[in-house]
Write a protein that holds these residues in place. Structure first.
Motif, short mmCIF file in Angstrom:
data_model
loop_
_atom_site.label_atom_id
_atom_site.label_comp_id
_atom_site.label_asym_id
_atom_site.label_seq_id
_atom_site.Cartn_x
_atom_site.Cartn_y
_atom_site.Cartn_z
N ILE A 70 -94.11 3.02 120.76
CA ILE A 70 -94.54 4.26 120.11
C ILE A 70 -93.75 4.36 118.82
CG2 ILE A 70 -94.67 6.77 120.25
CD1 ILE A 70 -94.87 6.56 123.26
N HIS A 71 -94.44 4.23 117.70
CA HIS A 71 -93.79 4.22 116.39
C HIS A 71 -94.02 5.57 115.71
CE1 HIS A 71 -93.23 1.98 112.28
NE2 HIS A 71 -92.34 2.95 112.47
N LEU A 72 -92.95 6.33 115.54
CA LEU A 72 -93.02 7.65 114.89
C LEU A 72 -92.74 7.44 113.40
CD1 LEU A 72 -90.93 9.61 117.55
CD2 LEU A 72 -93.39 9.08 117.56
N PHE A 73 -93.80 7.55 112.59
CA PHE A 73 -93.68 7.19 111.17
C PHE A 73 -93.57 8.45 110.32
CE2 PHE A 73 -94.12 5.04 107.27
CZ PHE A 73 -93.93 3.68 107.52
N MET A 74 -92.39 8.62 109.71
CA MET A 74 -92.14 9.76 108.82
C MET A 74 -92.49 9.34 107.39
SD MET A 74 -91.05 11.83 111.17
CE MET A 74 -92.01 10.92 112.41
N ASN A 75 -93.79 9.25 107.12
CA ASN A 75 -94.25 8.70 105.85
C ASN A 75 -93.81 9.57 104.67
OD1 ASN A 75 -96.15 10.16 107.52
ND2 ASN A 75 -97.63 10.03 105.87
N GLN A 331 -99.06 4.42 116.98
CA GLN A 331 -98.33 4.82 115.78
C GLN A 331 -98.68 6.26 115.45
OE1 GLN A 331 -99.10 2.78 111.93
NE2 GLN A 331 -96.91 2.36 111.88
N VAL A 332 -97.64 7.09 115.33
CA VAL A 332 -97.82 8.52 115.08
C VAL A 332 -97.27 8.84 113.70
CG1 VAL A 332 -97.34 10.85 115.91
CG2 VAL A 332 -97.55 8.97 117.55
N TRP A 333 -98.16 9.13 112.76
CA TRP A 333 -97.76 9.51 111.41
C TRP A 333 -97.56 11.02 111.34
CZ3 TRP A 333 -97.90 5.92 107.09
CH2 TRP A 333 -98.27 4.63 107.46
N HIS A 334 -96.65 11.45 110.47
CA HIS A 334 -96.37 12.88 110.38
C HIS A 334 -97.57 13.64 109.82
CE1 HIS A 334 -93.40 16.25 110.28
NE2 HIS A 334 -94.30 16.73 109.45
N GLY A 335 -98.24 13.06 108.84
CA GLY A 335 -99.39 13.73 108.24
C GLY A 335 -99.98 12.90 107.12
N ALA A 336 -101.04 13.41 106.52
CA ALA A 336 -101.72 12.70 105.44
C ALA A 336 -100.82 12.59 104.22
CB ALA A 336 -103.01 13.42 105.07
N GLY A 337 -101.06 11.56 103.41
CA GLY A 337 -100.29 11.39 102.18
C GLY A 337 -98.87 10.95 102.47
N PRO A 339 -95.75 13.26 103.33
CA PRO A 339 -95.10 14.56 103.49
C PRO A 339 -93.59 14.54 103.34
CG PRO A 339 -95.99 13.75 105.58
CD PRO A 339 -96.55 12.90 104.51
N TRP A 340 -92.92 13.43 103.66
CA TRP A 340 -91.46 13.39 103.58
C TRP A 340 -90.96 12.97 102.19
CZ3 TRP A 340 -87.75 14.46 107.43
CH2 TRP A 340 -88.28 14.84 108.67
N ASP A 341 -91.81 12.99 101.20
CA ASP A 341 -91.46 12.58 99.83
C ASP A 341 -90.84 13.76 99.09
OD1 ASP A 341 -91.27 10.83 97.71
OD2 ASP A 341 -93.32 11.19 97.00
N SER A 342 -89.57 14.03 99.36
CA SER A 342 -88.91 15.27 98.92
C SER A 342 -88.28 15.14 97.54
CB SER A 342 -87.87 15.69 99.96
OG SER A 342 -88.45 15.79 101.23
N HIS A 343 -89.12 15.11 96.51
CA HIS A 343 -88.61 15.02 95.14
C HIS A 343 -88.02 16.34 94.66
CE1 HIS A 343 -89.92 10.95 94.10
NE2 HIS A 343 -91.01 11.19 94.81
N ASN A 344 -88.41 17.43 95.28
CA ASN A 344 -87.86 18.73 94.90
C ASN A 344 -87.78 19.63 96.12
OD1 ASN A 344 -90.52 20.10 95.16
ND2 ASN A 344 -91.03 18.87 93.36
#
Length: 482
Positions: A70-75, A331-337, A339-344
């Motif tokens: 079970i792969h939890l992917f924090m994309n 494989q469980v992705w957090h969401g579309a796109g 989401p964990w791309d915290s530039h600001n």
């Protein structure tokens, strides 16, 4: 249709003379009855694809504890110094140019002021692993975690890093990790896809390339499910056909598969045709099995409450139900796109993102453990890379972190990994790896080892050479294995 295919059809429909009719009438009734029984049992030539399924379970190359993943992917790339890799020195330098701590002339992306973490870290369990206050539920399982703080990839670009993490190659079409495992081990359930991908609300960056089978047979490709949708009939389009009885549908499919088999014999070695034939059979089997597997309402109220009545809670619970039913790779992705791309606004975004999934991840680990499944289920958490120790925006409440591929964190649990263990370390500010480097290829080699495969021996012949997940790289990190 080809002439040979039409000839085969004409031969099937050729009229009989009276002598042939008498012979077939006298001796054929028993055969007809037997054929009906065999068809119901799925043992006729029309069902040959089902009885010799490429998804049939296979033994690994050597005994292993892990049987499924079970792969939890924090994309998007979670920030390691805010989650599982504390940096007190970075907090001391908060707001100051990092040039006073280390020469940044070779990495212009990291110029700027130090951004300390606003989150408190605490030691947990007998192992004393330090985990951020963002993950209180995951922290309760600290003694089950194997935390790698020294991961690195080749580039800090979402598209390329995602391809590297999921397929082992930056740019070329290559099979995903899930496809390789399905090719090597098959599936324990012939009525469900062996490789299921849940990504709520849409697709991640690079879309289905993250779970493709590439040159492996198409049956090994991941099956995407939009976990944001409701019940099983919404999650999977056209799952049921209520206008026809299952027995009638079975006869229809058997006839179609018989025609497909004739066509396949005229076009040997056509992988897309073979995948289509196999997919038809799987789709028929899924009508009953998938309805049950994706229906979390069938779980006791206590279990649903454990996971939480949230999007992440439901898809984590579905992941456990799929793993329990023999699906090889979920494989469980957090969401579309991304989401964990915290530039600001990283403080606000991480509170929200971790708040979305912490309860569900903690529940998954607890549920697997209570069912005796954690010991043979490998759980993986992480993204495609990490974040910088510097602020990308001006040092205000809106500050965030840029991409960083040199020293991010991935953790694993269960499946034969070394529990309560931290591997590797980044330097005092999280700028680079200080010890125990682990490349993505090394992670893949170790995952395969945990599932019973020598990463150099699990190969597939294509275009005149033997390909493997790790290409010509990778080494097993033995310290990660119990």
């Amino acid at each position: 249709m080809t002439p040979n295919f039409l000839d085969a059809l004409r031969k099937m429909q050729q009229p009989m003379n009276r002598r042939e009719a008498l012979v077939r009438g006298g001796f054929g009734l028993g055969s007809l009855a037997l054929a009906g029984v065999l068809s119901d049992l799925g043992l006729t030539s029309a069902n040959a694809a089902a009885t010799v399924s490429p998804l049939a379970p296979r033994a690994p190359q050597f005994p292993a504890k892990a049987k499924r993943v079970i792969h939890l992917f924090m994309n998007g790339g979670p920030s390691q110094m805010d989650t599982f890799d504390p940096k007190p020195k970075l907090n001391e330098l908060h707001g100051k140019p990092l040039g006073i701590a280390k020469d940044l002339s070779k990495d212009k992306r990291l110029s700027g002021a130090a951004l300390g973490s606003p989150f408190k870290f605490t030691k947990h369990g007998q192992s004393g692993i330090e985990i951020s206050e963002l993950f209180p539920n995951v922290a309760r399982h600290a003694d089950d975690l194997c935390v790698i703080r020294s991961m690195f990839s080749d580039v800090p670009s979402h598209e390329l890093a995602l391809m590297m993490m999921n397929t082992g190659n930056l740019t070329l079409p290559r099979p995903s990790v899930g496809s390789w495992l399905l090719y090597g081990l098959g599936s324990e359930n012939q009525s469900l896809p062996g490789f299921v991908v849940m990504c709520p609300g849409g697709l991640p960056v690079s879309q289905s390339a993250n779970w493709r089978s590439a040159f492996l047979p198409g049956i090994y490709q991941g099956t995407h499910i939009d976990a944001k949708k409701g019940g099983p009939n919404e999650l999977i389009a056209d799952l049921r056909n209520d206008s026809i009885l299952p027995s009638q549908q079975r006869k229809q499919l058997s006839y179609i598969q018989r025609l497909n088999e004739i066509h396949r014999q005229q076009h040997p070695g056509e992988p897309q045709l073979e995948a289509r034939i196999q997919s038809l059979e799987l789709a028929f089997q899924m009508q009953t099995e998938a309805t049950d597997a994706f229906d979390v309402a069938k779980e006791p109220a206590s279990i649903r409450e454990l996971y939480g009545d949230t999007l992440q809670g439901r898809q984590m619970l579905m992941a456990r139900r799929l793993a329990e039913r023999g699906v090889r790779y979920v494989q469980v992705w957090h969401g579309a796109g991304q989401p964990w791309d915290s530039h600001n606004s990283i403080e606000d975004s991480l509170k929200r993102l971790a708040g979305d999934c912490d309860q569900a991840i903690g529940a998954l680990l607890q549920d697997l453990k209570s069912r005796g499944m954690l010991e043979d289920t490998l759980v993986i958490w992480g993204g495609e890379f990490g974040r910088t120790p510097t602020a990308q925006m001006p040092l205000t409440a809106k500050a965030g972190r840029d991409h960083h591929n040199d020293g991010f964190t991935v953790w694993m649990a269960g499946g034969g990994v070394r529990p309560g263990y931290v591997h590797g370390a980044t330097d005092e500010i999280g700028l680079g790896i200080a010890e125990g480097k682990v490349h993505v290829h090394d992670l893949h080699a170790t995952i395969l080892q945990l599932l019973g495969f020598d990463h150099e021996a699990l190969t597939y012949r294509y275009a005149g050479r033997d390909f493997r997940l790790t290409d010509v790289f990778g080494k097993v990190i033995k310290e990660l294995i119990a």
